[in-house]
Design an enzyme around this catalytic site. Sequence first.
Site: not given
Ligand code: F6R
Length: 611
Positions: A2, A27, A77, A103-104, A484, A488, A491, A507, A606
């Site tokens: 948010c 966000r 969000w 927010n929160g 990773e 990517k 998501e 396994h 984000k």
């Molecule tokens: C994946 C992604 C998330 C963040 C995770 C941690 O592409 O962006 O998995 O890496 O939410 O976020 P931060 O780094 O801001 O603590």
Amino acid sequence: MCGIIGYTGPRPAASVLIDGLKRLEYRGYDSAGLAVVAGGRIQQAKAVGKVKALEEAVAGSGALGSLVGCGIAHTRWATHGVPSEVNAHPHFDESGNFAIVHNGIVENYQELRRHLEARGCHFRSQTDSEVLAHLIAGAYEGDLLSATAAALEQVSGTYGLAVVSRHHPGMLVVARKGSPIVIGLGKNENFVASDIAPLLPYTREVIYLNDGDIAAVTAETIDLRNIKNVPVEREVAKIDWDAGVAEKGNFPHFMLKEIFEQPETIENAIRGRIDHEMGTALLNGMNLTARELAQITRIVIAGCGSSMHAGLVGEYYFEDIAGISTSVEQAAEFRYRNPIIEPNTLVIPISQSGETADTIAAVREAAAKGALITALCNVVGSTIAREAGRGIYLHAGPEISVASTKAFTSQVVVLLLYALLLGRNRRLNRADGNELACEIEAVPGLIRQVLKQAPKIREIAQRYAHCDDFFYIGRGCLYPTALEGALKLKEISYIHAEGYHAAELKHGPISLLDERHPVMALANDIPGKDKIIGNIQECRARKSPVVAVITEGDDSVRAFTDDVIEIPACSRFIAPLPTTVALQLFAYYIAVERGCEIDQPRNLAKSVTVE
Ligand code: F6R
């Protein structure tokens, strides 16, 4: 999660608020709303979906778009209550004289709501946030700041809150506990927001609120207090990001822009941090003497998502280069598991945003147990950066696309610098240290070479865009790189993708392999390659198509694969960086091919500021 923006000053409030919401949309983006106090009343607009829908609602609402006054806005969000107009913020009290954006999470909202309903309040939404508007109205005796403070005393949970009232035209009241609020200082105007991105076009001077702070902000004044109503002073911080870095430029998506920025963001992460004479790294923000570094006997890294994956690469660095036993913890697990922290344990929280709730909690748990903490954050002045006290900034600039790209590679580079420093501090000699330093400096060039292959990676991606499942396999430092890469893909393209250690396939997961389950094998020419070739053959024997990342000119793997992506030759420590960039491009182009919402994938936001 948010986003909040508030404005007070001479500009038409709604246009500042909508511009701010667009810059905050990463966000949260399931609904948005705003409220403007002008002409003795509060006017509002709300819309489900992206900020664009709100912009259209404001444009269609007559005078609202041109009103001069003060206002608050929010992009949501959803946590409590589905995305809908009634659940979109701002929320109002019974009389409509007070509006809030929040927010929160208000943890005791059900109990508060029951009390308020018993006193005759009618709730319109299913949100936890709406109780705040009713509580403030109930506590109001002519002073908006005091009423907000009194309301917040009844609340358990977290908040970044902004309030306006018809009784106080031109005034914004903001408060923070566990969810950031920053005040942007203008000339005859002021701003409030949940992070600095929406402030960049207007000001570089900001005040970060601390937990427990509350402030009344008008165009000319800022009255800053703690929750007990005692005046407090906070520093004015200067921001060195410019507004352009938070814009897409000629790129179709922020994600592609951020992928292509990586040669520069890595240069920024390295700049001034290498000492060739001593063959070591200079990381001044850590503020630790060589003696204090030498006393570290164990490292625990905590993070979530991509930041945790960067930590997993770092684990190889700290053990291999510095000889320090290292473990990586999912931050939520760390905070609740009662971790063992010995006197010489170094805890490294990693977070792009510096606002991830679980990582913040991990920092607090580590601090409570007396750990030495050095944080890796991108956002300057963020909660984790400030609470850890010591740390290393990534200098990657604002990362707007929800999927992390440039922050991840900067995290990995900074971890490598950190391992170099600790390595030189114990078993690495000057020449070996310098060799590693030179390899680190060559990374931006390697990444430029990978980026030149974007058209070829795109062609390969197009051939796999129809798939429903994907496996990514790797060994050594390329094992977390596989995790990773799979993250990517899943998501942004919504393809089910799993990252595995190549040895783990046998396994269990190998039972799934067939022609519908392609495998991305990270088969760079580094130690472990021979074993990966064996694993690739096992996949081929089950008819899985194989795409391999290989080292340029290395024909030993090509014969066993359907497609190859070539990476310039580099050592095992460096390999995760160019490899990750290739995997980012692969995921990006698959998502383009599938017509996905790349910068704002469904259900994501984000920064994850709730548990
Ligand atoms: C994946 C992604 C998330 C963040 C995770 C941690 O592409 O962006 O998995 O890496 O939410 O976020 P931060 O780094 O801001 O603590």
